[in-house]
Design an enzyme around this catalytic site. Structure first.
Site, PDB file in Angstrom:
ATOM      1  N   TYR A 194     -31.596  -7.588 -39.586  1.00 56.04           N
ATOM      2  CA  TYR A 194     -31.103  -8.590 -38.635  1.00 56.04           C
ATOM      3  C   TYR A 194     -29.646  -8.908 -38.960  1.00 56.04           C
ATOM      4  O   TYR A 194     -29.338  -9.415 -40.045  1.00 56.04           O
ATOM      5  CB  TYR A 194     -31.967  -9.847 -38.754  1.00 56.04           C
ATOM      6  CG  TYR A 194     -31.631 -10.903 -37.747  1.00 56.04           C
ATOM      7  CD1 TYR A 194     -32.127 -10.831 -36.456  1.00 56.04           C
ATOM      8  CD2 TYR A 194     -30.798 -11.970 -38.073  1.00 56.04           C
ATOM      9  CE1 TYR A 194     -31.807 -11.786 -35.519  1.00 56.04           C
ATOM     10  CE2 TYR A 194     -30.478 -12.931 -37.144  1.00 56.04           C
ATOM     11  CZ  TYR A 194     -30.985 -12.839 -35.872  1.00 56.04           C
ATOM     12  OH  TYR A 194     -30.663 -13.795 -34.940  1.00 56.04           O
ATOM     13  N   TYR A 245     -27.335  -7.750 -28.868  1.00 54.10           N
ATOM     14  CA  TYR A 245     -27.956  -8.845 -29.618  1.00 54.10           C
ATOM     15  C   TYR A 245     -29.264  -9.234 -28.942  1.00 54.10           C
ATOM     16  O   TYR A 245     -29.304 -10.099 -28.082  1.00 54.10           O
ATOM     17  CB  TYR A 245     -27.012 -10.045 -29.692  1.00 54.10           C
ATOM     18  CG  TYR A 245     -27.574 -11.212 -30.486  1.00 54.10           C
ATOM     19  CD1 TYR A 245     -28.157 -11.013 -31.738  1.00 54.10           C
ATOM     20  CD2 TYR A 245     -27.515 -12.508 -29.998  1.00 54.10           C
ATOM     21  CE1 TYR A 245     -28.665 -12.069 -32.463  1.00 54.10           C
ATOM     22  CE2 TYR A 245     -28.025 -13.581 -30.730  1.00 54.10           C
ATOM     23  CZ  TYR A 245     -28.596 -13.353 -31.962  1.00 54.10           C
ATOM     24  OH  TYR A 245     -29.109 -14.405 -32.679  1.00 54.10           O
TER      25      TYR A 245
END
Ligand SMILES: [Zn+2]
Lengths: 141, 386
Positions: free
Chosen positions: B290, B340
């Site tokens: 992440y 994203y």
């Protein structure tokens, strides 16, 4: 002091009024737990450590160190547009809590992690004096 | 009669992602986040060889109204349903909960659905919305000093990291460049133009010490992951993928800036996932990390034991994290180049890699992949083909 202060400010209410009254008086006042001694910021109705509601507002030393800092370049908040780029510091108080703040009396290029600082209030409205911090000179960290 | 406790393992049988690149190029104020989720679900159903009526559980993320989703998707009577907040930390949590629900027997086939129209609606993740509720909120104090946006809070940690460990200016460049290099092999990535170190360094600061290419690319898109029982998975279209390990640990404080760079929570998760999996970071064939902002990759690599504490910025150099390197990282281009999708597309990439489904960016002989999210709810999974 100005009546035209345009930047966002925290709302003053019953829970945090002691903090702002202290600030107008030039003192950094935080909640202390009577049961376990924990000190925290921002205000809460019970001690985040032991959940006691026996809480006393007391002055703290106002001393701490710059844990880190950044220089904002992006325009996120219109009222800060004229200040760009500007520094924001994350200060760790001697008593433990962290506070987001501005450093006065130093340019961004003078900032160093762990530099000792002390509180310096900036009264921006009749109701609010913002705790900012200034470098402490001639003191070993 | 009492309920019976299922012991059947839940597996992943279908994944779907929308065309993030097309969505990036064609901004559309009327684009619906719910429709993006439905588009991704349809792709995931086709991927699995399942029909919509097979779905008996629905967990939505970033789509706040599960009833609206059920209405629009025509899924009327799911046995379990919930909606999770639209924060990146939740991607792993939703998959954990889907697995748990299936293994508990509350549903057989759970669709995890994410939809995001953030680019089209001008989402900024910073500004004056913080701290307007009752009580006292750090966000409201921070705004008084002009402090806002997750990237700024991460920048605060990274400056401290540089101070402690001597990482020089530009130390994050290999992460941004690696993402872009991998994205060039991903047909749905939003940003595929190669990035040089000079371009990285000459890009503007968003919040010094972080520059433009350290930031995730806000975009539109949908992602779906379908989980079902190992029994139900037999005879489906694609090989089932096992989640051989999964764990989480939160770090709940008033600021995204954590004084230990999330290390306490992340080490706890690392210890448990590797113990469950019976392997260590050196055994992982690729890792999807992440990366809302590039420093988080360093914190992740160090807390999970890929690199020693303070040395991650050196460890990532010299091709080690490239597709043909020792530990390929963010093989689809990550959040700074693919899109994203708040962890969701990274989880899908980890699944595709062990299925051998990753096209031109496939890691050779990829048997074990890992997803890591270091955020206020740290979580990680290890995947293997069933
Ligand atoms: Zn207490």
């Amino acid at each position: 002091m100005t009546t035209q202060y345009a930047k966002p400010l925290p709302r003053v209410h019953d829970l945090n009024r002691a903090f702002f009254l202290g600030a107008l008086d030039g003192r950094l006042v935080l909640q202390h737990c009577d049961a376990c001694g924990h000190v925290w910021f921002p205000s809460a109705q019970s001690c985040p450590k032991c959940l006691s509601q026996e809480i006393t507002w007391k002055p703290v030393s106002g001393r701490g160190r710059v844990w880190s800092w950044v220089v904002m370049h992006q325009r996120y908040i219109p009222a800060f547009a004229d200040d760009l780029p500007y520094a924001v510091a994350f200060v760790e108080l001697e008593e433990g809590p962290f506070m987001m703040t501005s450093i006065v009396g130093a340019e961004p290029e003078d900032l160093v992690c762990d530099m000792p600082v002390e509180v310096a209030f900036d009264q921006v409205t009749d109701e609010v004096a913002l705790p900012k911090f200034r470098p402490v000179t001639g003191e070993a960290s | 009669m009492a309920r019976t406790v299922s012991r059947q393992e839940a597996v992943v049988v279908g994944v779907g992602t929308t065309d993030f690149g097309a969505q990036y190029r064609n901004r559309d104020a009327n684009r619906s986040d719910y429709q993006l989720g439905i588009d991704a679900l349809k792709i995931a159903l086709d991927d699995a060889g399942l029909a919509k009526d097979d779905i008996d559980g629905v967990l939505t993320c970033r789509l706040p109204n599960y009833e609206k989703f059920g209405t629009l998707a025509g899924i009327r009577h799911p046995k379990v349903v919930n909606a999770y907040e639209g924060s990146g930390r939740m991607a792993g949590v939703v998959l954990q909960h889907a697995i748990t629900l299936v293994e508990a027997g509350l549903a057989t086939t759970v669709a995890c659905v994410y939809g995001n129209n953030g680019r089209s609606v001008g989402m900024t993740y910073g500004g004056e919305s913080a701290g307007r509720g009752p009580g006292d909120d750090t966000g409201a104090y921070d705004l008084a000093y002009g402090m806002t946006s997750p990237g700024a809070y991460v920048g605060m940690m990274y400056r401290r990291y540089q101070h402690l460990y001597g990482a020089p200016d530009g130390a994050l460049a290999p992460l941004a460049i690696n993402n872009r290099t991998n994205a060039a092999l991903n047909p749905v990535a939003a940003m595929t133009k190669p990035l040089t170190e000079e371009e990285y360094l000459s890009a503007r600061y968003i919040c010094d010490p972080l520059r433009l290419f350290d930031y995730c690319m806000i975009n539109d898109g949908g992602v779906a992951i379908i989980v079902t029982t190992a029994d139900r998975a037999r005879n489906l279209r694609k090989p089932a993928v096992r989640v051989i390990a999964t764990a989480g640990s939160a770090d709940l404080t008033g600021h995204y800036t954590k004084p230990d760079f999330f290390d306490t929570a992340a080490r706890d998760v690392a210890g448990r996932v590797y113990a469950q999996a019976g392997l260590g970071p050196e055994d992982v064939d690729c890792v999807q990390i992440y990366d809302n902002f590039t420093p988080i990759v360093l914190f992740s690599l160090e807390s999970f034991g890929f690199a020693p504490r303070g040395e991650g910025w050196q460890w990532i150099k010299d091709g080690r994290i490239g597709l043909k390197g020792e530990t390929p990282v963010n093989t689809s281009g990550g959040h700074t180049s693919e899109s994203y999708m708040q962890g969701w597309a990274l989880q899908v990439e980890a699944i595709r890699q062990v299925r051998g489904d990753a096209g031109d960016r496939q890691v050779a002989n990829c048997e074990t992949s890992q997803y890591i999210c270091v955020a206020p709810v740290v979580n990680s999974h290890v995947f293997q083909r069933a």
